[in-house]
Design a protein around this motif. Structure first.
Motif, PDB file in Angstrom:
ATOM      1  N   ARG A   1      44.487 -19.190  15.392  1.00  0.00           N
ATOM      2  CA  ARG A   1      45.455 -19.981  14.632  1.00  0.00           C
ATOM      3  C   ARG A   1      45.224 -21.488  14.723  1.00  0.00           C
ATOM      4  N   PRO A   2      45.184 -22.083  15.933  1.00  0.00           N
ATOM      5  CA  PRO A   2      44.996 -23.544  15.981  1.00  0.00           C
ATOM      6  C   PRO A   2      43.661 -24.007  15.410  1.00  0.00           C
ATOM      7  N   PHE A   3      42.633 -23.155  15.547  1.00  0.00           N
ATOM      8  CA  PHE A   3      41.319 -23.501  15.003  1.00  0.00           C
ATOM      9  C   PHE A   3      41.385 -23.591  13.482  1.00  0.00           C
ATOM     10  N   LEU A   4      41.969 -22.579  12.836  1.00  0.00           N
ATOM     11  CA  LEU A   4      42.071 -22.573  11.373  1.00  0.00           C
ATOM     12  C   LEU A   4      42.934 -23.718  10.877  1.00  0.00           C
TER      13      LEU A   4
ATOM     14  N   LEU B   1      31.500 -19.938  17.554  1.00  0.00           N
ATOM     15  CA  LEU B   1      30.893 -18.827  18.292  1.00  0.00           C
ATOM     16  C   LEU B   1      31.914 -18.142  19.201  1.00  0.00           C
ATOM     17  N   ILE B   2      32.738 -18.930  19.875  1.00  0.00           N
ATOM     18  CA  ILE B   2      33.765 -18.365  20.763  1.00  0.00           C
ATOM     19  C   ILE B   2      34.743 -17.505  19.975  1.00  0.00           C
ATOM     20  N   LEU B   3      35.134 -17.973  18.787  1.00  0.00           N
ATOM     21  CA  LEU B   3      36.101 -17.220  17.986  1.00  0.00           C
ATOM     22  C   LEU B   3      35.484 -15.959  17.391  1.00  0.00           C
ATOM     23  N   ILE B   4      34.170 -15.961  17.175  1.00  0.00           N
ATOM     24  CA  ILE B   4      33.505 -14.773  16.626  1.00  0.00           C
ATOM     25  C   ILE B   4      33.252 -13.743  17.729  1.00  0.00           C
ATOM     26  N   ILE B   5      32.657 -14.187  18.836  1.00  0.00           N
ATOM     27  CA  ILE B   5      32.302 -13.265  19.920  1.00  0.00           C
ATOM     28  C   ILE B   5      33.518 -12.886  20.758  1.00  0.00           C
ATOM     29  N   LYS B   6      34.465 -13.813  20.904  1.00  0.00           N
ATOM     30  CA  LYS B   6      35.701 -13.615  21.662  1.00  0.00           C
ATOM     31  C   LYS B   6      35.452 -13.224  23.120  1.00  0.00           C
ATOM     32  N   PRO B   7      34.761 -14.080  23.891  1.00  0.00           N
ATOM     33  CA  PRO B   7      34.637 -13.790  25.325  1.00  0.00           C
ATOM     34  C   PRO B   7      35.963 -13.950  26.046  1.00  0.00           C
ATOM     35  N   PHE B   8      36.906 -14.650  25.422  1.00  0.00           N
ATOM     36  CA  PHE B   8      38.260 -14.787  25.947  1.00  0.00           C
ATOM     37  C   PHE B   8      39.184 -15.126  24.788  1.00  0.00           C
TER      38      PHE B   8
ATOM     39  N   LEU C   1      37.856 -28.393  28.114  1.00  0.00           N
ATOM     40  CA  LEU C   1      36.446 -28.023  28.210  1.00  0.00           C
ATOM     41  C   LEU C   1      35.798 -28.104  26.828  1.00  0.00           C
ATOM     42  N   PRO C   2      34.694 -28.836  26.660  1.00  0.00           N
ATOM     43  CA  PRO C   2      33.978 -28.868  25.378  1.00  0.00           C
ATOM     44  C   PRO C   2      33.457 -27.469  25.026  1.00  0.00           C
ATOM     45  N   ASN C   3      33.603 -27.093  23.770  1.00  0.00           N
ATOM     46  CA  ASN C   3      33.236 -25.736  23.359  1.00  0.00           C
ATOM     47  C   ASN C   3      31.741 -25.466  23.413  1.00  0.00           C
ATOM     48  N   GLY C   4      30.910 -26.520  23.204  1.00  0.00           N
ATOM     49  CA  GLY C   4      29.460 -26.310  23.216  1.00  0.00           C
ATOM     50  C   GLY C   4      28.968 -25.782  24.551  1.00  0.00           C
ATOM     51  N   PRO C   5      29.146 -26.553  25.627  1.00  0.00           N
ATOM     52  CA  PRO C   5      28.735 -26.045  26.942  1.00  0.00           C
ATOM     53  C   PRO C   5      29.465 -24.770  27.337  1.00  0.00           C
ATOM     54  N   LEU C   6      30.741 -24.640  26.943  1.00  0.00           N
ATOM     55  CA  LEU C   6      31.518 -23.453  27.306  1.00  0.00           C
ATOM     56  C   LEU C   6      30.924 -22.194  26.690  1.00  0.00           C
ATOM     57  N   ALA C   7      30.492 -22.295  25.437  1.00  0.00           N
ATOM     58  CA  ALA C   7      29.935 -21.121  24.753  1.00  0.00           C
ATOM     59  C   ALA C   7      28.582 -20.713  25.326  1.00  0.00           C
ATOM     60  N   ASN C   8      27.908 -21.644  26.016  1.00  0.00           N
ATOM     61  CA  ASN C   8      26.578 -21.353  26.547  1.00  0.00           C
ATOM     62  C   ASN C   8      26.547 -21.226  28.062  1.00  0.00           C
TER      63      ASN C   8
END
Length: 276
Positions: free
Chosen positions: A60-63, A117-124, A159-166
């Motif tokens: 929701r907040p992303f969209l 990537l986080i929203l697609i893969i959904k690791p959390f 946390l920045p999403n770039g480093p978090l996703a990797n």
């Protein structure tokens, strides 16, 4: 007379400018103000709509943020067109500037890609408790560029999403149940069977502890100053800490009542008196 003529000339230029561009500027300003209010209203309505439709709280907040940014960019381009800015040339300049800005803000673009990537893969998802990049907290919000965590003592971590996703992520909430481990110690000479039976009775009395898999209670080690008993049980993830702390307290109380001693590291010193 020359000063008067020059003043009249300036007035004519101002009048011509106002006639030519004044109405366009006023119209553009009105459109900008109305557009900002309309975008604010639409974004608020969109947030409530997504909430009513039970869209994933992580999404929701992303969209909402993405739509808000897109609409504002479209509004600015519209306003610039109204005041006579040549859009073809402007878009070409904007494209070149965008390339330069993109190179300068490569980290920001990486964070945006990481958020997608986080929203697609959904690791959390929102509400999960995670560990990443040395930080532990509950996910409060997943934004376009950052993920917001809240720690147990109410500290906000961004946390920045770039480093978090990797990076590696430990998600404590992804599974419905977790295993709780303890190591309880009794002194040499204490009755192990009595200690095991007491632990088993406490485990069986706690409705939060699952009986399948069966609780695991064994004598795991004969240490230097204690007999160590390893206990492993399964419970709901939400009950993990409550179960762990409650059994700690009960063992401390019940061992004493049952005459079982809990040893602690100590050193005996023997002093010998030597005859001179």
């Amino acid at each position: 007379m020359e000063i008067i003529e020059r003043s009249n000339s300036y007035l004519e230029l101002v009048k011509a400018f106002v006639i030519t561009y004044g109405l366009a500027l006023i119209g553009a300003l009105l459109v900008l103000i109305a557009g900002l209010y309309a975008i604010k209203f639409f974004v608020g309505w969109m947030g409530r709509f997504l909430d009513r439709k039970h869209i994933d709280a992580s999404l929701r907040p992303f969209l909402v943020s993405l739509v808000d940014a897109t609409l504002k960019i479209v509004l600015v381009l519209t306003v610039l067109g109204m005041v006579g800015v040549e859009m073809t040339s402007f878009i070409a300049i904007l494209g070149a500037a965008g390339l330069a800005i993109g190179l300068a803000l490569s980290g920001t673009l990486q964070n945006f890609a990481g958020g997608v990537l986080i929203l697609i893969i959904k690791p959390f998802k929102v509400g999960d408790t995670i560990i990443s990049q040395g930080h532990t907290g509950t996910v409060k919000e997943i934004q376009i560029f950052n993920t917001i965590l809240k720690t147990g003592d109410n500290i906000t971590i961004i946390l920045p999403n770039g480093p978090l996703a990797n990076s590696s992520i430990v998600n404590y909430s992804s599974e419905e149940k977790r295993r709780v481990d303890w190591v309880f110690s009794i002194a040499y000479g204490d009755d192990f069977s009595k200690a095991k039976a007491l632990i088993r009775s406490l485990v069986d009395q706690d409705a939060r502890i699952h009986q399948d898999p069966e609780p695991f209670i064994v004598l795991s080690e004969m240490a230097a100053s204690s007999i160590d008993i390893t206990v492993r049980v399964w419970t709901k993830s939400a009950d993990y800490w409550a179960v762990k702390f409650d059994l700690n307290q009960q063992i401390y109380q019940k061992f004493g009542e049952a005459g079982l001693s809990i040893p602690y590291p100590q050193m005996d010193i023997h002093v010998r008196k030597l005859n001179s």
